[in-house]
Design a protein around this motif. Structure first.
Motif, short mmCIF file in Angstrom:
data_model
loop_
_atom_site.label_atom_id
_atom_site.label_comp_id
_atom_site.label_asym_id
_atom_site.label_seq_id
_atom_site.Cartn_x
_atom_site.Cartn_y
_atom_site.Cartn_z
N GLY A 180 0.80 -1.21 0.00
CA GLY A 180 0.00 0.00 0.00
C GLY A 180 0.83 1.26 0.00
N TYR A 181 1.81 1.32 0.93
CA TYR A 181 2.72 2.47 0.99
C TYR A 181 3.30 2.76 -0.39
N VAL A 182 3.94 1.75 -0.96
CA VAL A 182 4.68 1.93 -2.20
C VAL A 182 3.71 2.11 -3.36
N GLY A 183 2.52 1.51 -3.26
CA GLY A 183 1.56 1.63 -4.35
C GLY A 183 1.15 3.06 -4.62
N PHE A 184 1.18 3.92 -3.60
CA PHE A 184 0.84 5.32 -3.83
C PHE A 184 1.88 6.03 -4.68
N SER A 185 3.05 5.40 -4.85
CA SER A 185 4.03 5.98 -5.77
C SER A 185 3.50 5.98 -7.20
N VAL A 186 2.61 5.03 -7.54
CA VAL A 186 2.04 4.98 -8.88
C VAL A 186 1.13 6.18 -9.10
N ALA A 187 0.25 6.46 -8.13
CA ALA A 187 -0.61 7.64 -8.24
C ALA A 187 0.23 8.91 -8.31
N PHE A 188 1.29 8.96 -7.51
CA PHE A 188 2.20 10.11 -7.54
C PHE A 188 2.85 10.24 -8.91
N GLU A 246 1.83 3.79 14.05
CA GLU A 246 0.48 3.45 13.57
C GLU A 246 -0.10 4.62 12.77
N ASN A 247 0.08 5.82 13.31
CA ASN A 247 -0.42 7.01 12.62
C ASN A 247 0.25 7.19 11.27
N ALA A 248 1.52 6.79 11.17
CA ALA A 248 2.26 6.97 9.93
C ALA A 248 1.65 6.18 8.78
N SER A 249 1.02 5.06 9.06
CA SER A 249 0.35 4.30 8.00
C SER A 249 -1.09 4.75 7.82
N PHE A 250 -1.71 5.26 8.87
CA PHE A 250 -3.11 5.66 8.80
C PHE A 250 -3.29 6.96 8.00
N MET A 251 -2.33 7.88 8.12
CA MET A 251 -2.47 9.17 7.43
C MET A 251 -2.50 9.03 5.91
N LYS A 273 -9.19 19.04 -10.73
CA LYS A 273 -7.95 18.50 -11.30
C LYS A 273 -6.74 18.84 -10.43
N SER A 274 -6.57 20.11 -10.14
CA SER A 274 -5.40 20.52 -9.34
C SER A 274 -5.45 19.91 -7.95
N TRP A 275 -6.64 19.88 -7.36
CA TRP A 275 -6.81 19.30 -6.03
C TRP A 275 -6.44 17.81 -6.04
N THR A 276 -6.84 17.10 -7.08
CA THR A 276 -6.54 15.67 -7.18
C THR A 276 -5.03 15.45 -7.26
N VAL A 277 -4.35 16.27 -8.06
CA VAL A 277 -2.89 16.15 -8.16
C VAL A 277 -2.24 16.42 -6.81
N LEU A 278 -2.72 17.43 -6.11
CA LEU A 278 -2.16 17.77 -4.81
C LEU A 278 -2.36 16.63 -3.81
N LEU A 279 -3.52 15.98 -3.85
CA LEU A 279 -3.76 14.83 -2.97
C LEU A 279 -2.83 13.67 -3.29
N ALA A 280 -2.56 13.42 -4.59
CA ALA A 280 -1.64 12.34 -4.98
C ALA A 280 -0.24 12.62 -4.45
N ILE A 281 0.19 13.87 -4.56
CA ILE A 281 1.51 14.25 -4.03
C ILE A 281 1.54 14.08 -2.52
N ALA A 282 0.47 14.54 -1.84
CA ALA A 282 0.45 14.49 -0.37
C ALA A 282 0.40 13.06 0.14
N ALA A 283 -0.38 12.18 -0.52
CA ALA A 283 -0.49 10.79 -0.05
C ALA A 283 0.86 10.09 -0.11
N LEU A 286 3.29 11.51 2.53
CA LEU A 286 3.07 10.97 3.88
C LEU A 286 3.58 9.54 3.99
N SER A 287 3.59 8.79 2.88
CA SER A 287 4.21 7.47 2.90
C SER A 287 5.71 7.59 3.16
N LEU A 288 6.34 8.57 2.51
CA LEU A 288 7.77 8.81 2.76
C LEU A 288 8.00 9.31 4.18
#
Length: 657
Positions: A180-188, A246-251, A273-283, A286-288
């Motif tokens: 899951g953590y690393v999978g968000f790198s695809v959205a990023f 625990e919080n580090a994975s929940f965020m 559109k811009s909001w979606t990109v910002l959420l992908a970057i933020a997710a 937070l994994s990092l």
């Protein structure tokens, strides 16, 4: 020799990651198809070499090669083989190798199953993922080499794996969490690629959404497994402690939830559109951040892997580079890709925006509670503990508001919704929810506001979903209408049902649980929650690398025996570390939970007794949410011809050979 080959495999993977992260991006910028074409074979080669390195490290554990420092520090010849296997990722170096392997696996999957993407887009996505791999592989090779040797002072035996980790939970929890953590790198990567190409449209959201769904599902399963592991392994009877790790994975899971809904709006209506990109970057950021917290030494936690400040500095620099460069690119390109479409106030877009804002605020409260004590300590040396009262007071009301808006969001329409029609849809749902909440409180014999509110919100979410289901099938007939609904819709319904089940489990297990800490000698009996617990004493038990005192506790409902529990107090012989193994009798509506404390005089023990009603619903609800996401990812809109893609990949590999 094999450890050296594994080390060489990591170095070769780094070289290919450098190629993957530079030439395809330059090729996409220049329109050079030859350079863009390097992305796919580089991704395959990186995955192959990291797989080989991982196999080499696994072999070192299985054959007890204690000349490898990492093996000597985390294994022992008496360790069962399945724990030797999980010990590969049981500490810092091996877990980081698993992280790099999973990242390369995601990259390989994107290269195989995203051939429908435009050539420039695929090159940019794989290029960004290659750059992320470069950062992690440099960290792995320079600061955290799992193949470092202990020569010539090779120990005869190893220090053994931490007894807390000698559990089935270590086998399944970290791989799922990392997926899951690393999978968000695809959205990023999709977001950065879209910014680079100046193309943020419905097609981009449709390409990115299935990958985000799968990553979110894996992260959810990983969090559920971690909660379940803590519940039965730590002996405290708790399932969540608001621990910083625990919080580090929940965020990122919370922001990933917001991202999924935002992608749906971008795909359907072309807004956010811009909001979606910002959420992908933020997710992904937070994994990092979670990686930094676990491996920097700034935290003292049972979950933390490393305490080397130099490693923490490396990750912090990498985090700042990733976040800083992506936000800079966003600031430059956001005006180009901003949304041009508006939306009405009474629309699904508005409700999903409210959903996003609540999730972002909830994530921010957790982030503040997690980082503020660390910042205060670093700046002033003052020690401050932020515990469950803070998180519960701020987070739980936000989740209540989220459930309120969730049900309305299911029923409202895209673009605009007539107020009279919406009121007619919601009125019976509201009345039935109030009735069901009162009925549930009556059955439980508890009219506390928390029970009433949670029962109402759970019924509100479930009945709103059922009302929407009836509305969508009323013209076609029930069976034909149900068959016509898409997997994406069914996935949404299952995930929302999971939220209701999880919320009920959280509140009911907290409000209705009963526990006692007491001294019990053989033959003693105690009443708790309408049941009688009889302590029959302990007997000696020997495991493969531990000795234990195993107790027998019988549970009676009147004269009927309903359970026999066997809690243990173990002593692991290598590290001389005592561990508590709780005895649990699991049920759909309640758990009996018994843990041994310290031995007392005359065969007596300190014993902790729990009755945990509906605690299993917490993990059931979490799994329902994850499986709902997986079901939505199977929607025909995202479906690719898997066999054709694999056949094509094998054919290209054959041509390359």
């Amino acid at each position: 020799m094999i450890p050296e080959l594994g080390h060489l495999g990591m170095i070769l993977a780094l070289c290919l990651a450098l190629v993957q992260g530079t030439l395809p991006l330059i090729g996409a910028w220049r329109g050079d198809r030859l350079w863009m074409g390097l992305a796919v074979p580089a991704a395959w080669g990186q995955f192959a070499f990291l797989s080989f390195a991982f196999v080499c490290l696994t072999q070192a554990f299985l054959v007890d090669d204690f000349s490898v420092a990492y093996v000597a520090g985390n294994s022992n010849s008496a360790l069962p083989w399945y724990y030797k296997l999980s010990a590969v990722w049981g500490a810092h170096e091996g877990s980081l190798l698993l992280w790099a392997l999973i990242l390369s696996g995601w990259t390989f999957a994107v290269s195989v199953f995203s051939r429908q993407l435009p050539e420039e887009m695929l090159a940019r996505v794989l290029g960004v993922m290659g750059l992320i791999s470069v950062g992690f592989l440099l960290f792995l090779i320079v600061t955290s080499n799992p193949f470092a040797r202990l020569l010539p002072q090779t120990p005869v035996d190893g220090r053994d794996l931490n007894p807390l980790l000698q559990d089935f939970g270590l086998i399944v929890h970290p791989p799922m969490l990392y997926m899951g953590y690393v999978g968000f790198s695809v959205a990023f990567a999709f977001a950065i690629a879209a910014l680079l190409g100046g193309r943020l449209d419905a097609a981009w959201a449709r390409w990115s959404r299935p990958w985000t769904l799968v990553a979110w599902a894996f992260l959810g399963i990983g969090i559920v497994l971690g909660s379940w592991w803590a519940y039965y392994e730590l002996g405290w009877g708790g399932w969540w402690f608001w621990d910083p790790v625990e919080n580090a994975s929940f965020m990122p899971w919370l922001l990933g939830t917001a991202l999924l809904h935002s992608l749906a709006v971008t795909e359907k209506r072309g807004v956010f559109k811009s909001w979606t990109v910002l959420l992908a970057i933020a997710a992904f950021s937070l994994s990092l951040l979670g990686t930094f917290l676990v491996r920097s030494g700034v935290l003292t936690s049972v979950h933390a892997f490393a305490n080397d400040p130099e490693r923490g500095v490396f990750i912090l620099i990498f985090l700042l580079v990733v976040v800083g460069s992506s936000l800079t690119l966003f600031a430059i390109r956001a005006p180009v890709v901003r949304s041009q479409v508006g939306f009405a106030l009474r629309s699904r877009e508005t409700l999903l925006l409210v959903n996003n804002l609540l999730l972002v605020v909830a994530t921010s409260t957790i982030l503040l509670g997690t980082l503020y004590p660390l910042l205060l300590d670093a700046l002033s040396g003052a020690k401050l503990s932020v515990g469950p009262p803070y998180f519960n007071a701020l987070f739980l009301p936000l989740m209540g508001l989220l459930m309120l808006t969730l049900a309305v969001g299911v029923l409202v329409r895209w673009k605009d919704t007539p107020l009279r029609w919406l009121s007619g849809m919601l009125a019976p749902v509201l009345l039935a929810s109030v009735a069901l909440a009162l009925l549930a409180a009556f059955v439980l014999g508890d009219f506390a506001w928390a029970v009433l509110a949670t029962a109402f919100l759970a019924a509100w979410v479930v009945l709103a979903g059922a009302r929407d289901l009836l509305d969508k099938t009323r013209h076609k007939g029930l069976l034909k209408g149900l068959h016509a609904l898409s997997p994406s819709y069914w996935g949404m319904q299952l995930s929302h049902l999971g939220i209701a089940v999880c919320a009920l489990g959280i509140v009911l297990s907290s409000q209705e649980s009963a526990e006692r800490d007491l001294r019990m000698a053989p033959g003693d009996a105690v009443e708790l929650g309408g049941y009688r617990f009889v302590f029959e004493g302990t007997r000696h038990h020997e495991g493969p690398n531990f000795v234990a005192d195993r107790a027998s506790v019988r549970v009676f409902d009147g004269d009927d025996e309903v359970a026999v529990l066997h809690p243990e107090k173990r002593l692991y012989t290598v590290q001389r570390m005592p561990m508590t193994e709780a005895g649990i009798d699991a049920g759909f509506t309640r758990d009996f939970y018994v843990a041994l404390g310290e031995p007392l005089e005359n065969g007596a023990w300190a014993v902790r007794l729990h009755i945990k009603p509906f605690v299993r619903w917490i993990w059931l609800g979490g799994l329902m949410m994850a499986f709902g996401a997986a079901l939505a990812a199977c929607d025909r809109r995202y479906r690719v011809k898997v066999r054709a893609r694999v056949r094509e990949a094998l054919g290209l590999a054959g041509q390359g050979a």
